[in-house]
Enzyme design. Structure first.
Site, mmCIF file in Angstrom:
data_model
loop_
_atom_site.group_PDB
_atom_site.id
_atom_site.type_symbol
_atom_site.label_atom_id
_atom_site.label_comp_id
_atom_site.label_asym_id
_atom_site.label_seq_id
_atom_site.Cartn_x
_atom_site.Cartn_y
_atom_site.Cartn_z
ATOM 1 N N LYS A 155 -4.535 8.995 -35.917
ATOM 2 C CA LYS A 155 -4.202 7.561 -35.857
ATOM 3 C C LYS A 155 -2.725 7.480 -35.511
ATOM 4 O O LYS A 155 -1.866 7.586 -36.384
ATOM 5 C CB LYS A 155 -4.487 6.915 -37.219
ATOM 6 N N CYS A 163 14.221 11.000 -38.181
ATOM 7 C CA CYS A 163 14.278 11.158 -39.644
ATOM 8 C C CYS A 163 15.365 12.151 -40.043
ATOM 9 O O CYS A 163 15.808 12.148 -41.184
ATOM 10 C CB CYS A 163 12.923 11.606 -40.167
ATOM 11 N N GLU A 194 17.223 3.647 -46.485
ATOM 12 C CA GLU A 194 17.080 4.161 -45.120
ATOM 13 C C GLU A 194 17.166 3.005 -44.118
ATOM 14 O O GLU A 194 16.450 2.021 -44.235
ATOM 15 C CB GLU A 194 15.728 4.869 -44.968
ATOM 16 N N GLU A 197 5.314 13.586 -44.953
ATOM 17 C CA GLU A 197 6.663 13.763 -44.387
ATOM 18 C C GLU A 197 7.267 12.369 -44.292
ATOM 19 O O GLU A 197 6.870 11.586 -43.437
ATOM 20 C CB GLU A 197 6.581 14.399 -43.000
#
Ligand code: NAD
Length: 480
Positions: A173, A282, A384, A248
């Site tokens: 997906k 990231c 973040e 992750e």
């Protein structure tokens, strides 16, 4: 307008609902294709076809599966130019980056695991004179692979390649924000002759299509890369079902610069580690800590370098930064820049939306921003942002910088710049992150364990870690 299709049982299918939603080109702000709004019914079709494919695929020799993976790698390579353009149109990243990093890495992912599976072995233990234990490593079954928008084909294939190599079938997906290259991957799998059902790709929103993958009882493991809060939602569903989980997640990575570093190399790499891919990696360092006696010099040189970066049409070689991936993300980044100001931060350069005349005048662009004057515990330095925004903070000594570096909920990657070997080893051992780069950034060896600690995730992918995740160890004890 092009309608993306699901790839189920080796063929293209429209979504069961027949509903589609808009896919935007972030450089122009225009809709340029339509994405299937898939639901549980589509995921069920994918599971049915994977169940049929699994017995044959899982029993093929590693050698044979490896050949399929190599064929896919070869065809990605053949279409690399077309894939790179598609990635740039879908994501907004500079074309030179799609060409030099994203697409070559997708090729490498397949090549690497095509080879790795042929070297994968399991253990045997001779317990006493007449007793032998050996461990079988069997495929888990059907894997759900859910990926984000920042490195679309790169991260999608990073999950699919090892899962297939290990003998699993996969239901992928991809992110609904950047579905195009995964759609092209379906065409590539058809051209490669991959048997139907071995890989299915279902497009759609996370809270419908993604959730249906996570909830399906016959999908036995989930490999997910994306935001921490999504990871938490996935875990709430998958953990009580005892699924294998690899998460992750997000990061807020520190870059620690000591005055004894190789300065020019550090400066150049820090510009990259801050703003590569618009800061939407990231692994980008978003909190830069500089030893006090170097702070002023670094600040001046860094601002000078960052101010020279060109934000522009990602199809042009001259653009260092392209567009921000979506309007929503563009607004989130601007929100954080405003927040930094209200928290007392001084914007040293950048931070404004950029208007680009011509083809890209409706796109979402932001100047790279450098901010100083914020405490390490304010929201700007704790949450973040995932965009072209960094803060710079002076520090006195190792103890202080370690405390600040470790002070967030995240623990994905860290960067340390020093020529002092003892200090480098000492800090590496004490810093709370899954990855530490010393005097470099983003140097990747696909054999190494990849992943984070704390709210940056659980589990490791890469090399043997991935092959272990995508297999179930079964111990056999024999007395003879
Ligand atoms: P996201 O969590 O919004 O989406 C990631 C994927 O999850 C998408 O495919 C989405 O459709 C799907 N999803 C969303 N809700 C879901 C649900 N309830 N159930 C199942 N699937 C669902 O993340 P994003 O905005 O696409 O990506 C940015 C984030 O990814 C950042 O936080 C970044 O740090 C992180 N990231 C981490 C790594 C890493 O290796 N640790 C790498 C790249 C990006």
């Amino acid at each position: 307008m092009e309608k993306i299709k699901n790839y189920i049982n080796g063929a293209f299918l429209p979504p069961n609902s027949n509903n589609y939603f808009n896919n935007y080109n972030p450089s122009t702000g225009e809709v340029y294709s339509m994405i299937p709004d898939s639901t549980e019914e589509d995921v069920q079709l994918a599971v049915d076809s994977s169940k049929k494919a699994f017995p044959v695929w899982s029993e093929l020799s590693a050698e044979k599966r490896s050949e399929y993976l190599l064929r896919i790698a070869e065809i990605i390579n053949k279409y690399s130019e077309k894939l790179a353009v598609a990635e740039t149109v879908d994501n907004g990243k500079p074309l030179w980056l799609s060409k030099s990093v994203d697409i070559p890495r997708a090729v490498k992912n397949f090549e690497f695991f095509a080879s790795a599976i042929k070297h994968f072995s399991s253990e045997a233990h001779s317990t006493d004179k007449n007793t032998l234990n050996y461990t079988l490593r069997q495929p888990v079954g059907i894997i759900g692979a859910i990926s984000p928008w920042n490195l679309p084909l790169y991260l999608f294939t990073w999950k699919i390649a090892p899962a297939l190599a290990a003998g699993n079938c996969v239901i992928g997906k991809p992110s609904e924000i950047t579905p195009m290259t995964s759609y092209m991957l379906s065409e590539i799998c058809i051209e490669a002759g991959l048997p139907g059902g071995v890989l299915n790709i279902v497009h759609g929103y996370g809270n419908t299509a993604g959730k249906a993958v996570v909830s399906h009882p016959e999908i036995k493991a989930i490999t997910f890369t994306g935001g921490t809060s999504t990871g938490r939602e996935i875990s709430k569903i998958a953990s009580p079902m005892f699924k294998k989980l690899s998460l992750e997640l997000g990061g807020k990575n520190p870059v620690i610069i000591f005055s004894d570093c190789r300065y020019d190399e550090m400066l150049e790499t820090t510009v990259n580690s801050s703003f590569r891919n618009q800061g939407e990696i990231c692994l980008c360092g978003s909190r830069i800590f500089i030893e006090k006696n170097l702070y002023k010099k670094f600040r001046d040189d860094f601002i000078k370098r960052v101010s020279q970066l060109t934000v522009g049409d990602p199809l042009l070689d001259s653009s260092n930064l392209g567009a921000i991936v979506s309007k929503q993300h563009f607004e989130k980044i601007l929100y954080y820049i405003e927040l930094a100001k209200t928290e007392g931060g001084k914007i040293l350069c950048g931070g404004n939306p950029v208007k680009i005349n011509g083809r890209c005048d409706g796109g979402w662009f932001i100047e790279p921003a450098v901010i100083e004057g914020l405490s390490s515990d304010c929201r700007t330095n704790q949450e973040e942002i995932f965009g072209p925004v960094v803060t710079i903070i002076p520090f006195e000594n190792e103890e202080e910088v370690l405390q600040m570096a470790n002070s967030t909920e995240y623990g994905l990657a860290s960067v340390i710049w020093t020529e002092n070997l003892s200090r480098a080893h000492n800090l590496s051992a004490k810093i709370k992150s899954g990855i530490v780069w010393i005097n470099c950034w983003m140097v990747r060896d696909l054999r190494t364990p990849f992943g984070g600690v704390k709210n940056s995730g659980i589990g490791r992918e890469g090399g043997l870690e991935a092959l272990r995740f995508f297999t179930e160890p079964k111990n056999v004890c024999i007395k003879y």
